[in-house]
Scaffold this motif. Structure first.
Motif, mmCIF file in Angstrom:
data_model
loop_
_atom_site.group_PDB
_atom_site.id
_atom_site.type_symbol
_atom_site.label_atom_id
_atom_site.label_comp_id
_atom_site.label_asym_id
_atom_site.label_seq_id
_atom_site.Cartn_x
_atom_site.Cartn_y
_atom_site.Cartn_z
ATOM 1 N N PHE A 11 0.853 -1.183 0.000
ATOM 2 C CA PHE A 11 0.000 0.000 0.000
ATOM 3 C C PHE A 11 0.891 1.234 0.000
ATOM 4 N N LEU A 12 0.511 2.208 -0.793
ATOM 5 C CA LEU A 12 1.300 3.424 -0.948
ATOM 6 C C LEU A 12 0.589 4.616 -0.320
ATOM 7 N N THR A 13 1.376 5.582 0.147
ATOM 8 C CA THR A 13 0.787 6.822 0.653
ATOM 9 C C THR A 13 0.372 7.683 -0.535
ATOM 10 N N GLU A 16 3.398 9.069 -2.209
ATOM 11 C CA GLU A 16 4.089 8.097 -3.064
ATOM 12 C C GLU A 16 3.358 7.905 -4.381
ATOM 13 N N LYS A 25 -0.362 15.932 -5.046
ATOM 14 C CA LYS A 25 -1.115 15.151 -4.067
ATOM 15 C C LYS A 25 -2.596 15.479 -4.177
ATOM 16 N N ALA A 39 -9.104 3.396 -2.546
ATOM 17 C CA ALA A 39 -8.156 3.609 -1.457
ATOM 18 C C ALA A 39 -8.747 3.103 -0.152
ATOM 19 N N ARG A 41 -8.901 3.910 3.978
ATOM 20 C CA ARG A 41 -8.660 4.977 4.944
ATOM 21 C C ARG A 41 -7.989 4.382 6.177
ATOM 22 N N VAL A 42 -6.863 4.958 6.567
ATOM 23 C CA VAL A 42 -6.141 4.520 7.765
ATOM 24 C C VAL A 42 -6.023 5.741 8.660
ATOM 25 N N SER A 45 -5.568 9.360 7.136
ATOM 26 C CA SER A 45 -4.897 9.356 5.829
ATOM 27 C C SER A 45 -5.398 8.198 4.967
ATOM 28 N N ARG A 47 -4.453 5.108 2.020
ATOM 29 C CA ARG A 47 -3.427 4.258 1.420
ATOM 30 C C ARG A 47 -4.031 3.674 0.158
ATOM 31 N N HIS A 49 -3.481 0.798 -2.882
ATOM 32 C CA HIS A 49 -2.755 -0.422 -3.232
ATOM 33 C C HIS A 49 -2.012 -0.194 -4.551
ATOM 34 N N GLU A 50 -0.792 -0.695 -4.641
ATOM 35 C CA GLU A 50 0.003 -0.494 -5.857
ATOM 36 C C GLU A 50 -0.705 -1.039 -7.099
#
Length: 65
Positions: A11-13, A16, A25, A39, A41-42, A45, A47, A49-50
Motif C-alpha cells: 500500500f502506498l501513501t 508516493e 497530491k 483507497a 482509509r487509515v 490518511s 493508502r 494499493h500499488e
C-alpha cells in the motif's frame, strides 16, 4: 476468506502515488474522492494499493491519432 492466497502487494501513501504518477497530491486526493482510484482509509490518511495505481494507469492510456 483465505488471505494467504490473495495478492499481497504493498500500500502506498498519497505522496508516493503522486510521485509515481507525476501529479500533485491534490490530484491523487481528487481521484480517490471521485472513486476513480480505490483507497483504504487509515486513521486520517489514505493508502492506495500499488495494483490499483497500475490498473488506473493501464486504463488511462490514450491513443493519439
Amino acid at each position: 476468506m483465505n488471505m494467504a492466497k490473495e495478492d499481497k502487494g504493498i500500500f502506498l501513501t498519497v505522496a508516493e502515488v503522486a510521485e509515481i504518477m507525476r501529479v500533485s497530491k491534490m490530484t491523487v486526493y481528487r481521484l480517490v474522492h471521485s472513486g476513480e482510484l480505490p483507497a483504504v482509509r487509515v486513521g486520517r490518511s489514505f493508502r492506495v494499493h500499488e495494483k490499483a495505481v497500475n490498473d488506473y494507469l493501464d486504463s488511462s492510456f490514450y491513443e493519439a491519432g
